[in-house]
Design a protein around this motif. Sequence first.
Motif, PDB file in Angstrom:
ATOM      1  N   HIS A 105       1.634   2.011  -2.089  1.00  0.00           N
ATOM      2  CA  HIS A 105       1.146   0.697  -1.639  1.00  0.00           C
ATOM      3  C   HIS A 105       2.161  -0.006  -0.747  1.00  0.00           C
ATOM      4  CE1 HIS A 105       3.797  -0.468  -4.916  1.00  0.00           C
ATOM      5  NE2 HIS A 105       3.776  -1.705  -4.440  1.00  0.00           N
ATOM      6  N   ALA A 106       3.402   0.518  -0.679  1.00  0.00           N
ATOM      7  CA  ALA A 106       4.417  -0.171   0.117  1.00  0.00           C
ATOM      8  C   ALA A 106       5.477   0.802   0.620  1.00  0.00           C
ATOM      9  CB  ALA A 106       5.078  -1.275  -0.705  1.00  0.00           C
ATOM     10  N   TYR A 107       5.810   0.674   1.910  1.00  0.00           N
ATOM     11  CA  TYR A 107       6.820   1.523   2.536  1.00  0.00           C
ATOM     12  C   TYR A 107       7.801   0.661   3.323  1.00  0.00           C
ATOM     13  CZ  TYR A 107       3.635   5.466   1.727  1.00  0.00           C
ATOM     14  OH  TYR A 107       2.820   6.412   1.144  1.00  0.00           O
ATOM     15  N   ILE A 108       9.021   1.148   3.431  1.00  0.00           N
ATOM     16  CA  ILE A 108       9.992   0.567   4.354  1.00  0.00           C
ATOM     17  C   ILE A 108      10.412   1.672   5.309  1.00  0.00           C
ATOM     18  CG2 ILE A 108      12.296  -0.413   4.651  1.00  0.00           C
ATOM     19  CD1 ILE A 108      12.040  -1.675   1.897  1.00  0.00           C
ATOM     20  N   PHE A 109      10.225   1.427   6.609  1.00  0.00           N
ATOM     21  CA  PHE A 109      10.715   2.330   7.636  1.00  0.00           C
ATOM     22  C   PHE A 109      11.917   1.655   8.300  1.00  0.00           C
ATOM     23  CE2 PHE A 109       6.100   3.880   8.102  1.00  0.00           C
ATOM     24  CZ  PHE A 109       6.298   4.863   7.136  1.00  0.00           C
ATOM     25  N   ASN A 128      -7.123  -2.567   3.463  1.00  0.00           N
ATOM     26  CA  ASN A 128      -6.348  -3.450   4.326  1.00  0.00           C
ATOM     27  C   ASN A 128      -4.930  -2.895   4.454  1.00  0.00           C
ATOM     28  OD1 ASN A 128      -8.243  -5.503   4.944  1.00  0.00           O
ATOM     29  ND2 ASN A 128      -7.958  -6.402   2.911  1.00  0.00           N
ATOM     30  N   ILE A 129      -4.383  -3.027   5.645  1.00  0.00           N
ATOM     31  CA  ILE A 129      -3.028  -2.542   5.907  1.00  0.00           C
ATOM     32  C   ILE A 129      -2.271  -3.626   6.661  1.00  0.00           C
ATOM     33  CG2 ILE A 129      -1.621  -0.745   7.001  1.00  0.00           C
ATOM     34  CD1 ILE A 129      -4.045   1.109   6.850  1.00  0.00           C
ATOM     35  N   ALA A 130      -1.002  -3.815   6.315  1.00  0.00           N
ATOM     36  CA  ALA A 130      -0.177  -4.811   7.009  1.00  0.00           C
ATOM     37  C   ALA A 130       1.118  -4.169   7.480  1.00  0.00           C
ATOM     38  CB  ALA A 130       0.136  -5.981   6.080  1.00  0.00           C
ATOM     39  N   GLU A 189       1.580  -6.850  -7.455  1.00  0.00           N
ATOM     40  CA  GLU A 189       0.151  -6.752  -7.758  1.00  0.00           C
ATOM     41  C   GLU A 189      -0.651  -6.715  -6.454  1.00  0.00           C
ATOM     42  OE1 GLU A 189      -1.020  -9.894 -10.348  1.00  0.00           O
ATOM     43  OE2 GLU A 189       0.519  -9.483 -11.836  1.00  0.00           O
ATOM     44  N   PRO A 190      -0.552  -5.615  -5.720  1.00  0.00           N
ATOM     45  CA  PRO A 190      -1.268  -5.536  -4.425  1.00  0.00           C
ATOM     46  C   PRO A 190      -2.771  -5.404  -4.626  1.00  0.00           C
ATOM     47  CG  PRO A 190      -0.311  -3.414  -4.977  1.00  0.00           C
ATOM     48  CD  PRO A 190       0.188  -4.375  -6.016  1.00  0.00           C
ATOM     49  N   PRO A 191      -3.567  -6.019  -3.758  1.00  0.00           N
ATOM     50  CA  PRO A 191      -5.015  -5.798  -3.819  1.00  0.00           C
ATOM     51  C   PRO A 191      -5.298  -4.302  -3.697  1.00  0.00           C
ATOM     52  CG  PRO A 191      -4.491  -7.623  -2.346  1.00  0.00           C
ATOM     53  CD  PRO A 191      -3.192  -6.981  -2.705  1.00  0.00           C
ATOM     54  N   GLU A 192      -6.335  -3.843  -4.347  1.00  0.00           N
ATOM     55  CA  GLU A 192      -6.636  -2.414  -4.383  1.00  0.00           C
ATOM     56  C   GLU A 192      -6.730  -1.805  -2.983  1.00  0.00           C
ATOM     57  OE1 GLU A 192      -9.923   0.655  -6.357  1.00  0.00           O
ATOM     58  OE2 GLU A 192     -10.127  -1.514  -6.604  1.00  0.00           O
ATOM     59  N   GLY A 193      -6.043  -0.691  -2.800  1.00  0.00           N
ATOM     60  CA  GLY A 193      -6.092   0.028  -1.527  1.00  0.00           C
ATOM     61  C   GLY A 193      -5.155  -0.479  -0.456  1.00  0.00           C
ATOM     62  N   THR A 194      -4.521  -1.622  -0.689  1.00  0.00           N
ATOM     63  CA  THR A 194      -3.647  -2.227   0.320  1.00  0.00           C
ATOM     64  C   THR A 194      -2.400  -1.373   0.564  1.00  0.00           C
ATOM     65  OG1 THR A 194      -4.357  -4.479  -0.208  1.00  0.00           O
ATOM     66  CG2 THR A 194      -2.229  -4.237   0.878  1.00  0.00           C
ATOM     67  N   ILE A 195      -2.001  -1.295   1.837  1.00  0.00           N
ATOM     68  CA  ILE A 195      -0.734  -0.655   2.198  1.00  0.00           C
ATOM     69  C   ILE A 195       0.101  -1.668   2.974  1.00  0.00           C
ATOM     70  CG2 ILE A 195       0.419   1.208   3.442  1.00  0.00           C
ATOM     71  CD1 ILE A 195      -2.088   2.876   3.197  1.00  0.00           C
ATOM     72  N   LEU A 196       1.322  -1.887   2.511  1.00  0.00           N
ATOM     73  CA  LEU A 196       2.265  -2.763   3.199  1.00  0.00           C
ATOM     74  C   LEU A 196       3.356  -1.899   3.819  1.00  0.00           C
ATOM     75  CD1 LEU A 196       2.687  -5.526   0.464  1.00  0.00           C
ATOM     76  CD2 LEU A 196       1.427  -5.744   2.599  1.00  0.00           C
ATOM     77  N   ILE A 197       3.617  -2.107   5.112  1.00  0.00           N
ATOM     78  CA  ILE A 197       4.636  -1.337   5.823  1.00  0.00           C
ATOM     79  C   ILE A 197       5.670  -2.312   6.374  1.00  0.00           C
ATOM     80  CG2 ILE A 197       5.096   0.310   7.669  1.00  0.00           C
ATOM     81  CD1 ILE A 197       2.102   1.070   7.534  1.00  0.00           C
ATOM     82  N   LEU A 198       6.884  -2.239   5.859  1.00  0.00           N
ATOM     83  CA  LEU A 198       7.962  -3.114   6.289  1.00  0.00           C
ATOM     84  C   LEU A 198       8.852  -2.352   7.277  1.00  0.00           C
ATOM     85  CD1 LEU A 198       6.970  -4.222   3.478  1.00  0.00           C
ATOM     86  CD2 LEU A 198       9.284  -5.135   3.185  1.00  0.00           C
ATOM     87  N   CYS A 209       9.341  -0.464  -2.996  1.00  0.00           N
ATOM     88  CA  CYS A 209       8.887   0.212  -1.775  1.00  0.00           C
ATOM     89  C   CYS A 209       9.445   1.626  -1.702  1.00  0.00           C
ATOM     90  CB  CYS A 209       9.358  -0.555  -0.533  1.00  0.00           C
ATOM     91  SG  CYS A 209       8.759  -2.261  -0.400  1.00  0.00           S
ATOM     92  N   VAL A 210       8.679   2.496  -1.047  1.00  0.00           N
ATOM     93  CA  VAL A 210       9.188   3.829  -0.720  1.00  0.00           C
ATOM     94  C   VAL A 210       9.952   3.699   0.595  1.00  0.00           C
ATOM     95  CG1 VAL A 210       8.590   6.223  -0.217  1.00  0.00           C
ATOM     96  CG2 VAL A 210       7.214   4.915  -1.852  1.00  0.00           C
TER      97      VAL A 210
END
Length: 270
Positions: free
Chosen positions: A27-31, A108-110, A132-141, A157-158
Amino acid sequence: MSFSQIEGNQKLIDRLSASIKSGNVSHAYIFEGEAVLDKKAFAEAFVKAVLCKEKPGIGCGECPSCRKVEHGNYEDLFYVETDGASIKDEAIESLQERLKTKPYGERNIAIIKDADTMTLRAQNRLLKTLEEPPEGTILILLSENIENLTQTILSRCVKFRLNYFGKESYEGMMDKARKIADLLLEGAPFYKRKEAIEDIIKDDGQVRAFLDALERVYRDLLIDPSEKSRLYKKSRIFKNVDCIEKTRRQIQRGVSKSYALKDLMIKIGG
């Protein structure tokens, strides 16, 4: 740009591709990567790989979802950017409201650009969504320096470190930026300035990397004690960096990259 067009990060791409194909997307990544690296392009390639039905895990670049991401009009992809020097609490609050809406597609993706500039208050607010991310959400930092992010953000975050992936090597692009800075210092005529950026103009993927490299060259000059650096007036360096930032904003608003770079070559100097 799709994963198949990105060089220098194959192990990372293979890992991300495998996770997409297996349905094991976080649900969350840091690049994280250098300023000269086009992290936004990598993040968008990842988004295409997630959404694409023709080539899942890679992205075909031709289907409706790939094309919409490429052109910046995919309905369920949201961007957060700096307001001035940082990302404020209000920007994260606005993102959270948008993520609560039901997506037109599957999720949704941000993409949060310059995530390491988030204020502490903004980071604390984002933490609620990471927990507590909404279902299916992906956050990319996207970050140049993850040390500016709180440990609570990092732990949820990964994290991946990106290598340079432009057609020019990292040092190759820096060398090109240094040569152009020297031309500008010498007051070279416009046709020479234009010739120096012709190959960059022809490749949209290199424009942002070039702007980052040129800005890095000028910022390095501010702390460089060498005799050459003394040829540059500090006031002129600050003005040049400001011109680069204005060019970046022009491109973000949809101004032709070719026009914006040529205009920069006219306005910038030594």
